[in-house]
Motif scaffolding. Structure first.
Motif, PDB file in Angstrom:
ATOM      1  N   VAL A 165       0.875  -1.177   0.000  1.00  0.00           N
ATOM      2  CA  VAL A 165       0.000   0.000   0.000  1.00  0.00           C
ATOM      3  C   VAL A 165       0.910   1.224   0.000  1.00  0.00           C
ATOM      4  O   VAL A 165       1.737   1.383   0.903  1.00  0.00           O
ATOM      5  N   VAL A 166       0.803   2.041  -1.037  1.00  0.00           N
ATOM      6  CA  VAL A 166       1.678   3.208  -1.158  1.00  0.00           C
ATOM      7  C   VAL A 166       0.836   4.461  -1.394  1.00  0.00           C
ATOM      8  O   VAL A 166      -0.347   4.380  -1.720  1.00  0.00           O
ATOM      9  N   GLN A 167       1.480   5.617  -1.238  1.00  0.00           N
ATOM     10  CA  GLN A 167       0.752   6.859  -1.477  1.00  0.00           C
ATOM     11  C   GLN A 167       0.624   7.095  -2.985  1.00  0.00           C
ATOM     12  O   GLN A 167       1.527   6.758  -3.754  1.00  0.00           O
TER      13      GLN A 167
ATOM     14  N   LEU B  36      11.328  -5.557  -2.760  1.00  0.00           N
ATOM     15  CA  LEU B  36      11.158  -4.751  -1.544  1.00  0.00           C
ATOM     16  C   LEU B  36      12.089  -3.539  -1.575  1.00  0.00           C
ATOM     17  O   LEU B  36      11.712  -2.443  -1.165  1.00  0.00           O
ATOM     18  N   GLN B  37      13.291  -3.757  -2.102  1.00  0.00           N
ATOM     19  CA  GLN B  37      14.256  -2.660  -2.207  1.00  0.00           C
ATOM     20  C   GLN B  37      13.721  -1.566  -3.143  1.00  0.00           C
ATOM     21  O   GLN B  37      13.793  -0.374  -2.836  1.00  0.00           O
ATOM     22  N   ILE B  38      13.130  -1.993  -4.257  1.00  0.00           N
ATOM     23  CA  ILE B  38      12.574  -1.028  -5.216  1.00  0.00           C
ATOM     24  C   ILE B  38      11.433  -0.240  -4.571  1.00  0.00           C
ATOM     25  O   ILE B  38      11.321   0.975  -4.730  1.00  0.00           O
ATOM     26  N   ILE B  39      10.604  -0.944  -3.812  1.00  0.00           N
ATOM     27  CA  ILE B  39       9.481  -0.269  -3.137  1.00  0.00           C
ATOM     28  C   ILE B  39      10.037   0.770  -2.157  1.00  0.00           C
ATOM     29  O   ILE B  39       9.596   1.922  -2.109  1.00  0.00           O
ATOM     30  N   LYS B  40      11.045   0.347  -1.393  1.00  0.00           N
ATOM     31  CA  LYS B  40      11.651   1.232  -0.391  1.00  0.00           C
ATOM     32  C   LYS B  40      12.260   2.477  -1.044  1.00  0.00           C
ATOM     33  O   LYS B  40      12.108   3.591  -0.555  1.00  0.00           O
ATOM     34  N   GLU B  41      12.931   2.271  -2.170  1.00  0.00           N
ATOM     35  CA  GLU B  41      13.609   3.382  -2.839  1.00  0.00           C
ATOM     36  C   GLU B  41      12.635   4.374  -3.471  1.00  0.00           C
ATOM     37  O   GLU B  41      12.990   5.527  -3.686  1.00  0.00           O
ATOM     38  N   ASN B  42      11.440   3.920  -3.791  1.00  0.00           N
ATOM     39  CA  ASN B  42      10.535   4.774  -4.561  1.00  0.00           C
ATOM     40  C   ASN B  42       9.358   5.336  -3.785  1.00  0.00           C
ATOM     41  O   ASN B  42       8.531   6.049  -4.353  1.00  0.00           O
ATOM     42  N   CYS B  43       9.271   5.016  -2.492  1.00  0.00           N
ATOM     43  CA  CYS B  43       8.132   5.494  -1.697  1.00  0.00           C
ATOM     44  C   CYS B  43       8.620   6.269  -0.488  1.00  0.00           C
ATOM     45  O   CYS B  43       9.368   5.742   0.325  1.00  0.00           O
ATOM     46  N   LYS B  44       8.172   7.516  -0.393  1.00  0.00           N
ATOM     47  CA  LYS B  44       8.602   8.389   0.713  1.00  0.00           C
ATOM     48  C   LYS B  44       7.526   8.461   1.782  1.00  0.00           C
ATOM     49  O   LYS B  44       6.335   8.465   1.470  1.00  0.00           O
TER      50      LYS B  44
ATOM     51  N   GLU C 273       2.029  10.579  10.406  1.00  0.00           N
ATOM     52  CA  GLU C 273       3.056  10.254   9.422  1.00  0.00           C
ATOM     53  C   GLU C 273       2.563   9.073   8.605  1.00  0.00           C
ATOM     54  O   GLU C 273       2.307   7.997   9.149  1.00  0.00           O
ATOM     55  N   VAL C 274       2.386   9.309   7.307  1.00  0.00           N
ATOM     56  CA  VAL C 274       1.960   8.222   6.435  1.00  0.00           C
ATOM     57  C   VAL C 274       3.219   7.582   5.868  1.00  0.00           C
ATOM     58  O   VAL C 274       4.071   8.263   5.295  1.00  0.00           O
ATOM     59  N   GLY C 275       3.332   6.304   6.089  1.00  0.00           N
ATOM     60  CA  GLY C 275       4.574   5.605   5.745  1.00  0.00           C
ATOM     61  C   GLY C 275       4.831   5.547   4.249  1.00  0.00           C
ATOM     62  O   GLY C 275       3.932   5.756   3.436  1.00  0.00           O
ATOM     63  N   GLY C 276       6.068   5.287   3.912  1.00  0.00           N
ATOM     64  CA  GLY C 276       6.439   5.124   2.520  1.00  0.00           C
ATOM     65  C   GLY C 276       5.637   4.002   1.886  1.00  0.00           C
ATOM     66  O   GLY C 276       5.110   4.144   0.802  1.00  0.00           O
ATOM     67  N   ALA C 277       5.535   2.902   2.584  1.00  0.00           N
ATOM     68  CA  ALA C 277       4.756   1.773   2.061  1.00  0.00           C
ATOM     69  C   ALA C 277       4.456   0.806   3.194  1.00  0.00           C
ATOM     70  O   ALA C 277       5.264   0.631   4.099  1.00  0.00           O
TER      71      ALA C 277
END
Ligand code: 2BA
Ligand code: 2BA
Length: 109
Positions: A7-9, A57-65, A92-96
């Protein structure tokens, strides 16, 4: 195989989509609504091999603030009085928010 549900913004969804395609991941995007903020977010379903989960997971982490979002007080008029918050609250809405599930069967007809 694993199914990654992320779940991402909305603001990050196009960038994440592109990064997944660039890295040869297959994904499906769903338009979803956060239960707390009651505003739109995007849920990615990514079916992939076990050994590629960490890369996804790394890609998700890198692309979601993560971002701070103000929850404005909303009048209960016409709304639900149970969820009435009388003052603005910053959350605070998480990166993902990510779930990784085992896939019993993966079929493609
Ligand atoms: P789309 O992602 O829009 O993909 C449409 C078609 O484009 C795919 O058909 C496939 O033929 C091709 N394609 C997609 N990603 C590709 C890639 N990285 N490299 C080469 N070709 C690619 P289908 O495989 O029948 O998939 C239809 C729809 O099913 C996909 O739409 C996607 O929404 C979903 N999907 C497929 N595999 C998935 C997976 N592993 N995880 C999540 N969703 C998946
Ligand atoms: P929302 O439910 O709209 O939540 C947005 C943010 O509000 C959350 O960010 C969190 O900081 C805060 N929040 C949510 N519920 C709260 C509560 N009961 N009390 C206080 N603060 C609360 P994130 O935790 O980063 O979550 C972002 C979005 O990810 C959520 O949007 C929801 O759509 C999804 N999500 C988070 N955790 C989940 C879970 N355990 N199961 C399913 N979806 C989840």
């Amino acid at each position: 195989m694993k199914l990654i549900i992320a779940v991402v913004q909305d603001q990050d969804s196009n960038r994440l989509s592109k990064a997944l395609v660039d890295n040869n991941f297959r994904a499906t995007k769903l338009a979803t609504t956060g239960g707390f903020l009651k505003s739109g977010n995007t849920t990615f379903m990514i079916g992939t091999e076990d050994i590629r989960v960490d890369r996804a997971l790394q890609i998700i982490k890198e692309n979601c603030k993560s971002r701070d979002q103000l929850v404005a007080p909303v009048s209960p008029m016409g709304g639900n009085a149970d969820s009435f918050v009388p003052y603005p609250v910053e959350v605070e809405v998480g990166g993902a928010t990510v779930f990784v599930l085992p896939i019993e069967q993966y079929m493609h007809f």
